[in-house]
Each structure stands twice: as structure tokens, then as C-alpha cells.
Design a protein around this motif. Structure first.
Motif, PDB file in Angstrom:
ATOM      1  N   VAL A 132       0.866  -1.175   0.000  1.00 21.42           N
ATOM      2  CA  VAL A 132       0.000   0.000   0.000  1.00 21.42           C
ATOM      3  C   VAL A 132       0.904   1.228   0.000  1.00 21.42           C
ATOM      4  O   VAL A 132       1.662   1.452   0.942  1.00 21.42           O
ATOM      5  CB  VAL A 132      -0.929   0.019   1.224  1.00 21.42           C
ATOM      6  CG1 VAL A 132      -1.764   1.289   1.235  1.00 21.42           C
ATOM      7  CG2 VAL A 132      -1.838  -1.201   1.214  1.00 21.42           C
ATOM      8  N   PRO A 133       0.877   2.045  -1.043  1.00 18.22           N
ATOM      9  CA  PRO A 133       1.826   3.151  -1.183  1.00 18.22           C
ATOM     10  C   PRO A 133       1.473   4.344  -0.307  1.00 18.22           C
ATOM     11  O   PRO A 133       0.437   4.371   0.360  1.00 18.22           O
ATOM     12  CB  PRO A 133       1.707   3.516  -2.669  1.00 18.22           C
ATOM     13  CG  PRO A 133       0.283   3.182  -3.000  1.00 18.22           C
ATOM     14  CD  PRO A 133      -0.044   1.946  -2.191  1.00 18.22           C
ATOM     15  N   LEU A 134       2.372   5.331  -0.337  1.00 17.91           N
ATOM     16  CA  LEU A 134       2.105   6.582   0.357  1.00 17.91           C
ATOM     17  C   LEU A 134       0.865   7.249  -0.212  1.00 17.91           C
ATOM     18  O   LEU A 134       0.668   7.276  -1.422  1.00 17.91           O
ATOM     19  CB  LEU A 134       3.289   7.547   0.193  1.00 17.91           C
ATOM     20  CG  LEU A 134       4.621   7.175   0.848  1.00 17.91           C
ATOM     21  CD1 LEU A 134       5.689   8.172   0.444  1.00 17.91           C
ATOM     22  CD2 LEU A 134       4.477   7.135   2.356  1.00 17.91           C
ATOM     23  N   CYS A 135       0.030   7.781   0.679  1.00 14.96           N
ATOM     24  CA  CYS A 135      -1.112   8.562   0.230  1.00 14.96           C
ATOM     25  C   CYS A 135      -0.600   9.902  -0.295  1.00 14.96           C
ATOM     26  O   CYS A 135       0.332  10.488   0.267  1.00 14.96           O
ATOM     27  CB  CYS A 135      -2.074   8.791   1.389  1.00 14.96           C
ATOM     28  SG  CYS A 135      -3.531   9.751   0.960  1.00 14.96           S
ATOM     29  N   GLN A 136      -1.177  10.364  -1.397  1.00 15.25           N
ATOM     30  CA  GLN A 136      -0.736  11.627  -1.972  1.00 15.25           C
ATOM     31  C   GLN A 136      -0.753  12.732  -0.927  1.00 15.25           C
ATOM     32  O   GLN A 136      -1.725  12.919  -0.209  1.00 15.25           O
ATOM     33  CB  GLN A 136      -1.635  12.015  -3.152  1.00 15.25           C
ATOM     34  CG  GLN A 136      -1.381  13.397  -3.719  1.00 15.25           C
ATOM     35  CD  GLN A 136       0.051  13.617  -4.156  1.00 15.25           C
ATOM     36  OE1 GLN A 136       0.723  12.679  -4.542  1.00 15.25           O
ATOM     37  NE2 GLN A 136       0.519  14.835  -4.074  1.00 15.25           N
ATOM     38  N   ARG A 137       0.342  13.474  -0.865  1.00 17.22           N
ATOM     39  CA  ARG A 137       0.509  14.498   0.167  1.00 17.22           C
ATOM     40  C   ARG A 137      -0.432  15.686  -0.036  1.00 17.22           C
ATOM     41  O   ARG A 137      -0.878  15.971  -1.142  1.00 17.22           O
ATOM     42  CB  ARG A 137       1.955  14.994   0.158  1.00 17.22           C
ATOM     43  CG  ARG A 137       2.437  15.414  -1.218  1.00 17.22           C
ATOM     44  CD  ARG A 137       3.929  15.588  -1.256  1.00 17.22           C
ATOM     45  NE  ARG A 137       4.434  15.543  -2.628  1.00 17.22           N
ATOM     46  CZ  ARG A 137       5.705  15.649  -2.933  1.00 17.22           C
ATOM     47  NH1 ARG A 137       6.603  15.801  -1.994  1.00 17.22           N
ATOM     48  NH2 ARG A 137       6.091  15.605  -4.190  1.00 17.22           N
TER      49      ARG A 137
END
Length: 459
Positions: A132-137
């Protein structure tokens, strides 16, 4: 009627004696029923054939029923002539219709629950595997501002308080977070900010960023000890602002066993979260995500569609990116599409970043990866020629004025198109659609990222 005796005497019964022949009136009534039933079958067969023929011409169900209105009304009239216990009566038809609708609704609920459980299970697998990648900042505004919501506005250059947004940006440079620290010695890159839906994709799944502030009660019920949501939600490990405001919803995923993308148009995807229009934008790129993106790389994009936001409603949406390799960028053309604006990397082996779970800093690298992996990249302009070193907020504001022009339309505030850039270097590999921009994201090679809403800056 015959009399049945019991202990209290003779009791009447409605049992008809089969040995008693029917009266002429009964024969006539039965014959009439047979005639009406035959007429109903004939009219019904005629309607079915007409519906089949009209449906092939591309008419909607409502249009077909409108054309067959007289025949349908005649069918209803005939059915009302039958006794209620007739299999072809209107009463029996309504009863059967309700039973079928209940059965269909029950089946839909079961299928929706099955898909929901499957989505939750897949999200758990991705989370446990660290995929699960980083959530868009969250991106802060570049200029100082006042108000919020409908009253939000930038403070104009002729007002006291105009300048950089010191509420959210670190103008002192003391912060370790370079994404909020502008450097006037570096050029600014202005990437197009389209008014769409923010999504992100890896080679195994597509996610949508959800704002969790609106559903406070639901959010509280979903939270668990680890800061992760139950089911198919996941709080990002990125910036504190993003983690407190957004979570990720699993839009669809690639199933290795079936060799297909699953979940994009499943019934558990509510129309408010994943509308058909969003699926139309994403679907053409699923195989590109799967075949081109390497493990650990996540691309971030805006899904832009004529029906997603009122900003584009005046444009024609008949074109489909799957039907033609040549895009029509005329005033009337608007193709459902995506525009990549960021990447993050989650592996230390990558040559693109020096830390795991990090967003790429350089817009030039982001452009390079977009082109390398055959993904549409947002257009951008650089201020190298138009702004001197040690640029000021006022100079940036004037550059934005030169970059944008107000277009025609009933909502002037939201109709700003990319105009003649003059001294600004403007690159857009796909060419800009003649559609209004929401604004620009201002970026620097040190990782600084900020935004400007065009209608707030120019009005």
C-alpha cells in the motif's frame, strides 16, 4: 351450493358440485376470459418483438416505452378485464413483478456483500505485503490568503499581508521538510492543476484518495489501534497533514490467478466513491500500470472527465481514448483521461530516490518516468527565463497573470485556459485540451511543492 351436516345442523358450503353442468352465463363468461387471455398473449408478443427491434436501434428503455405507450396501455386495459385469480391478470402480474424485484434485490445485496468482502480481503493482503503506497501528500497554498470555503481568497498584491503563505510554508528554512520550504534561488516549475479526482496506481492496484474529515463518525468507527482503517482503507505513512486528513480506498487490483484487473466496476463501489466516469478514465490505463510500472513505484494522477466536475460540462464527451490514437484538442473535444503529476518510490534499491517511501523531488524526473512508462504527464512551465534569481511573490504573481487568460463561458471565475506563455518555457507532451485549469502546482528541484488556484489569483 350443497348443505353439509354437522352436530349443529346444516352448514352451507361453497363447494361446487362437478356433476351440475355450467349455466349458459357461466359458459359465456369462460369464453370471454379465454378470448381476453388470447388477446393479451397476442398484444404481449407484439410488444416484445417491437421492444427487441427498437433496442437494436440504440434507443433507451424510456424512449422505447414512450413509443409503445398505446400498446402498453391496451395491454393493461385487457388485463383488468380478467378475474384476479387469472394467471394473466394485472393483479397477478403486479404480484409476480414484486416477487421478482424482491428476489433481484436480494441477489444484488448478496453480490454487493460478496464484492465488499473480497475488496476488504484484497486490501488486507496488500497491506500485509507492504504494497500500500504513500497517500498523496497535502499541498499548501503558495500565496497568503484569508477566509475559507466560499469566502476563501488570496490577499492581492495591493493589500497589506500579500506574500508567501507563512501559515503553512516554512519561509525560514528551519524545517527538515523541504516540501514546504521555498528557495528563491531555484527556478519554479508550474505544473498544470486539472480539476479532477486524485488517484494513484502501482502495478498491482489502483487507489483513490478520500477526505476523511467529512465523515467524522464513520471515520471514528473504522479506526483501529494501529492508525489503520478496517477493511479496504489505509492511512498513509506520509506527511502528518495527509495522514490526518486522507485515507486510501482500493479502487481495483490485478488478480494474478485470473490474469485480470478486478473490482473496478463491482457493485460495492458506490457511485459517490467510484462513479462510472472515474472508471472510464482509469480503465484504458490498467494494462499500462501492470505492464510498465516496476515494483515499488507508484504514480499519482488526476482523473479528468467532463461529468466529474462542472468546470468541463460545456465540452463534448463523445470521444473515447480507446477508439483512436489521435486526440482531438479542439474546443468541443474532451476525452476522459488521466494526467500524472507525481511518483513515489518504496524500495531502497531504486536509482530515483535515496530514501524508501519517498516522493520524487524533481519534476524533470517525474516527466521522464511518465514518458518512459507511457503515461500522460501534466503540462508544465518553468520560470527560468521570466523570473530572476531571488524572485519575489509579486513577480511570481505577475508571471501567473501572463500565463493565464480568461476564457468565455457562464462561469468566468472557473474558465482560465493556458495562454501564450511568452518568455515562459512551456512543455506539454500531449498538448493542453482547450479546457479550463483549476490552477497550478509550483515545484522546485529541492522538493518544494505548493499550489495556486487560478480563479482566486486572477479575480
Amino acid at each position: 351450493m350443497e348443505c353439509i351436516s354437522n352436530d349443529t345442523g346444516c352448514v352451507s358450503s361453497n363447494i361446487i358440485d362437478a356433476s351440475i353442468p355450467p349455466t349458459p352465463n357461466q359458459n359465456e363468461a369462460n369464453n370471454n376470459i379465454v378470448v381476453v387471455e388470447r388477446q393479451i398473449e397476442e398484444v404481449g408478443a407484439k410488444i416484445r418483438l417491437q421492444k427487441l427491434s427498437l433496442s437494436k436501434s440504440g434507443l433507451s428503455k424510456a424512449d422505447i416505452n414512450a413509443q409503445l405507450k398505446d400498446s402498453i396501455e391496451e395491454l393493461k386495459r385487457l388485463k383488468k378485464l380478467l378475474p384476479v385469480d387469472s394467471a394473466l391478470s394485472q393483479a397477478k402480474f403486479e404480484q409476480k413483478k414484486k416477487q421478482e424485484e424482491r428476489k433481484k434485490n436480494d441477489e444484488k445485496k448478496k453480490e454487493k456483500l460478496r464484492c465488499k468482502q473480497q475488496r476488504e480481503k484484497r486490501m488486507a493482503v496488500l497491506r500485509d505485503a507492504g504494497k500500500v503506497p504513500l497517500c498523496q501528500r497535502k499541498t499548501s497554498h503558495f500565496f497568503s490568503y484569508a477566509g475559507n470555503g466560499k469566502s476563501f481568497r488570496y490577499i492581492s498584491p495591493d493589500e497589506n499581508g500579500f506574500g508567501l503563505n507563512v501559515k503553512d510554508l516554512d519561509v525560514s528554512g528551519a524545517s527538515s521538510d523541504t516540501s514546504i520550504t521555498p528557495d528563491s534561488n531555484l527556478p519554479l516549475f508550474l505544473t498544470q492543476k486539472w480539476d479532477g479526482t486524485t488517484c494513484q496506481a502501482t502495478n498491482t492496484a489502483v487507489f483513490k484518495r478520500l477526505d476523511i474529515r467529512a465523515g467524522g463518525k464513520d471515520r471514528k468507527n473504522r479506526l483501529t489501534k494501529g492508525g489503520k482503517f478496517k477493511g479496504n482503507h489505509h492511512v498513509s505513512k506520509g506527511s502528518t497533514i495527509a495522514a490526518s486528513r486522507y485515507d486510501l480506498y482500493l479502487v481495483c487490483w490485478f488478480d494474478v490467478e485470473t490474469g485480470r484487473w478486478e473490482g473496478l466496476r463491482d457493485p460495492d463501489n458506490s457511485e459517490s466513491v467510484i462513479p462510472k466516469q472515474l472508471a472510464d478514465c482509469i480503465e484504458p490505463y490498467l494494462n499500462i500500470f501492470r505492464d510498465n510500472l516496476p515494483d515499488g513505484l507508484c504514480c499519482y494522477f488526476e482523473a479528468v472527465h467532463r461529468e466529474i466536475n462542472a468546470r468541463y460540462r460545456h465540452l463534448d464527451a463523445d470521444l473515447n481514448p480507446c477508439e483512436s490514437d489521435v486526440e482531438d484538442h479542439s474546443e468541443s473535444a474532451f476525452i476522459p483521461h488521466i494526467r500524472v503529476f507525481d511518483f513515489s518510490q518504496s524500495t531502497t534499491e531504486s536509482n530515483h530516490v535515496d530514501l524508501p517511501d519517498t516522493f520524487l523531488k524533481s519534476i524533470l524526473e517525474i516527466e521522464g518516468l511518465s514518458l518512459k512508462y507511457s503515461l500522460p504527464f501534466v503540462g508544465y512551465a518553468t520560470s527560468e527565463k521570466s523570473l530572476p534569481l531571488q524572485w519575489t511573490p509579486h513577480q511570481v504573481y505577475q508571471s501567473l497573470l501572463a500565463l493565464c487568460a480568461t476564457g468565455p463561458g457562464p462561469v468566468e471565475k472557473s474558465r482560465h485556459n493556458l495562454s501564450n506563455t511568452g518568455d515562459l518555457n512551456c512543455t506539454d507532451p500531449l498538448k493542453s485540451l482547450n479546457a479550463p485549469l483549476e490552477g497550478f502546482v509550483l515545484r522546485q528541484e529541492n522538493g518544494f511543492t505548493s499550489k495556486v488556484r487560478v480563479e482566486c489569483a486572477l479575480n
